[in-house]
Write a protein that holds these residues in place. Sequence first.
Motif, PDB file in Angstrom:
ATOM      1  N   LYS A  79     -20.893 -21.019 -56.786  1.00 13.74           N
ATOM      2  CA  LYS A  79     -20.613 -20.749 -58.199  1.00 13.74           C
ATOM      3  C   LYS A  79     -21.726 -19.909 -58.819  1.00 13.74           C
ATOM      4  N   THR A  80     -22.965 -20.171 -58.422  1.00 10.83           N
ATOM      5  CA  THR A  80     -24.095 -19.391 -58.937  1.00 10.83           C
ATOM      6  C   THR A  80     -23.968 -17.933 -58.503  1.00 10.83           C
ATOM      7  N   HIS A  81     -23.630 -17.718 -57.229  1.00 14.16           N
ATOM      8  CA  HIS A  81     -23.454 -16.354 -56.728  1.00 14.16           C
ATOM      9  C   HIS A  81     -22.324 -15.637 -57.471  1.00 14.16           C
ATOM     10  N   ILE A  82     -21.226 -16.359 -57.729  1.00 14.60           N
ATOM     11  CA  ILE A  82     -20.093 -15.757 -58.431  1.00 14.60           C
ATOM     12  C   ILE A  82     -20.485 -15.392 -59.857  1.00 14.60           C
ATOM     13  N   GLY A  83     -21.249 -16.263 -60.504  1.00 13.41           N
ATOM     14  CA  GLY A  83     -21.719 -15.965 -61.855  1.00 13.41           C
ATOM     15  C   GLY A  83     -22.572 -14.706 -61.892  1.00 13.41           C
ATOM     16  N   ARG A  84     -23.406 -14.537 -60.879  1.00 10.85           N
ATOM     17  CA  ARG A  84     -24.244 -13.336 -60.813  1.00 10.85           C
ATOM     18  C   ARG A  84     -23.401 -12.094 -60.542  1.00 10.85           C
ATOM     19  N   LEU A  85     -22.382 -12.239 -59.696  1.00  5.12           N
ATOM     20  CA  LEU A  85     -21.492 -11.106 -59.428  1.00  5.12           C
ATOM     21  C   LEU A  85     -20.757 -10.676 -60.693  1.00  5.12           C
ATOM     22  N   LEU A  86     -20.269 -11.639 -61.443  1.00  2.00           N
ATOM     23  CA  LEU A  86     -19.566 -11.330 -62.687  1.00  2.00           C
ATOM     24  C   LEU A  86     -20.475 -10.563 -63.639  1.00  2.00           C
ATOM     25  N   SER A  87     -21.727 -11.008 -63.718  1.00  2.00           N
ATOM     26  CA  SER A  87     -22.682 -10.362 -64.621  1.00  2.00           C
ATOM     27  C   SER A  87     -23.051  -8.961 -64.142  1.00  2.00           C
ATOM     28  N   LYS A  88     -23.384  -8.834 -62.878  1.00  2.32           N
ATOM     29  CA  LYS A  88     -23.843  -7.547 -62.344  1.00  2.32           C
ATOM     30  C   LYS A  88     -22.736  -6.493 -62.342  1.00  2.32           C
ATOM     31  N   LEU A  89     -21.502  -6.932 -62.075  1.00  3.69           N
ATOM     32  CA  LEU A  89     -20.402  -5.981 -61.963  1.00  3.69           C
ATOM     33  C   LEU A  89     -19.604  -5.845 -63.254  1.00  3.69           C
ATOM     34  N   GLY A  90     -19.990  -6.586 -64.291  1.00  2.01           N
ATOM     35  CA  GLY A  90     -19.302  -6.482 -65.573  1.00  2.01           C
ATOM     36  C   GLY A  90     -17.853  -6.909 -65.502  1.00  2.01           C
ATOM     37  N   ALA A  91     -17.563  -7.908 -64.650  1.00  3.68           N
ATOM     38  CA  ALA A  91     -16.190  -8.386 -64.463  1.00  3.68           C
ATOM     39  C   ALA A  91     -15.927  -9.587 -65.365  1.00  3.68           C
ATOM     40  N   ARG A  92     -14.711  -9.666 -65.892  1.00  5.90           N
ATOM     41  CA  ARG A  92     -14.382 -10.767 -66.799  1.00  5.90           C
ATOM     42  C   ARG A  92     -13.986 -12.032 -66.054  1.00  5.90           C
ATOM     43  N   ASP A  93     -13.504 -11.913 -64.818  1.00  7.90           N
ATOM     44  CA  ASP A  93     -13.118 -13.076 -64.039  1.00  7.90           C
ATOM     45  C   ASP A  93     -12.971 -12.690 -62.571  1.00  7.90           C
ATOM     46  N   ARG A  94     -12.518 -13.636 -61.759  1.00  5.04           N
ATOM     47  CA  ARG A  94     -12.412 -13.409 -60.312  1.00  5.04           C
ATOM     48  C   ARG A  94     -11.423 -12.297 -59.974  1.00  5.04           C
ATOM     49  N   ALA A  95     -10.371 -12.183 -60.758  1.00  2.83           N
ATOM     50  CA  ALA A  95      -9.383 -11.133 -60.475  1.00  2.83           C
ATOM     51  C   ALA A  95     -10.028  -9.757 -60.550  1.00  2.83           C
ATOM     52  N   GLN A  96     -10.929  -9.567 -61.495  1.00 11.31           N
ATOM     53  CA  GLN A  96     -11.604  -8.287 -61.619  1.00 11.31           C
ATOM     54  C   GLN A  96     -12.597  -8.072 -60.483  1.00 11.31           C
ATOM     55  N   LEU A  97     -13.159  -9.156 -59.956  1.00 10.91           N
ATOM     56  CA  LEU A  97     -14.002  -9.032 -58.772  1.00 10.91           C
ATOM     57  C   LEU A  97     -13.174  -8.574 -57.579  1.00 10.91           C
ATOM     58  N   VAL A  98     -11.936  -9.071 -57.499  1.00  3.32           N
ATOM     59  CA  VAL A  98     -11.034  -8.658 -56.425  1.00  3.32           C
ATOM     60  C   VAL A  98     -10.765  -7.156 -56.519  1.00  3.32           C
ATOM     61  N   ILE A  99     -10.497  -6.684 -57.726  1.00  3.41           N
ATOM     62  CA  ILE A  99     -10.258  -5.254 -57.942  1.00  3.41           C
ATOM     63  C   ILE A  99     -11.462  -4.443 -57.452  1.00  3.41           C
ATOM     64  N   THR A 100     -12.665  -4.873 -57.820  1.00  2.00           N
ATOM     65  CA  THR A 100     -13.874  -4.164 -57.421  1.00  2.00           C
ATOM     66  C   THR A 100     -14.014  -4.119 -55.905  1.00  2.00           C
ATOM     67  N   ALA A 101     -13.737  -5.244 -55.256  1.00  4.94           N
ATOM     68  CA  ALA A 101     -13.864  -5.299 -53.799  1.00  4.94           C
ATOM     69  C   ALA A 101     -12.893  -4.347 -53.117  1.00  4.94           C
TER      70      ALA A 101
END
Length: 219
Positions: A185-207
């Motif tokens: 969860k900590t890693h995901i929180g950092r990913l959201l912050s660094k990549l400017g993503a609003r949620d996991r779905a946006q992280l998927v888009i980035t990947a």
Amino acid sequence: MSDVSVLLADDHALMRESFRALLDASPGFTTVGEAGTGAEAVRLAGEHRPDVVLMDVRMPEMDGIEATRQICSALPSVRVLMLTTFDLDEYVYAALRAGASGFLVKDATAAELLNGIRLVAAGEALLAPRVTRRLIAAFTGQGGGPPVGLDAITDREREVLELIARGLSNTEIAEHLYLGVGTVKTHIGRLLSKLGARDRAQLVITAYESGLVSPRGSV
């Protein structure tokens, strides 16, 4: 814990009534409004600030994808779960790009729908494995290189991002990487912050768009 508040947006009154009946009969959910058009969905979302908008793709005046784009842009705390009879790649792609946190077809069971609403309200991305596989294929070749910020993430964060894009839950990621769920969860929180993503779905888009995930490595 307070109930998950839900706004129903569908141009078929019978469908809205069915969803409302299901939610009203299910502990932990509250229906705060009904919209028959995309424009009405945008207006009611602004008035009620629901946790989740259950959004149909095809509606008059303004389609669900444009309504989703406007809601997610103006109301970052509101999650949108797209619901449609058309399980097609183009809708999945457009919905996620518009800011939707998940996607379900209307033949989903009541249990799947309720679980989907809970997941999206909790900030999870709702992408079934069959959708994830097709999305990976659809995104292949569309990326123009790593987006801004991807080069700033650590190797471990990159591993977590790849597993998120493959549809793994926090628990599954923890087991795969031999980490605690809290650490994931900590890693995901950092990913959201660094990549400017609003949620996991946006992280998927980035990947997908960065080429981090490819069809050959899909689940």
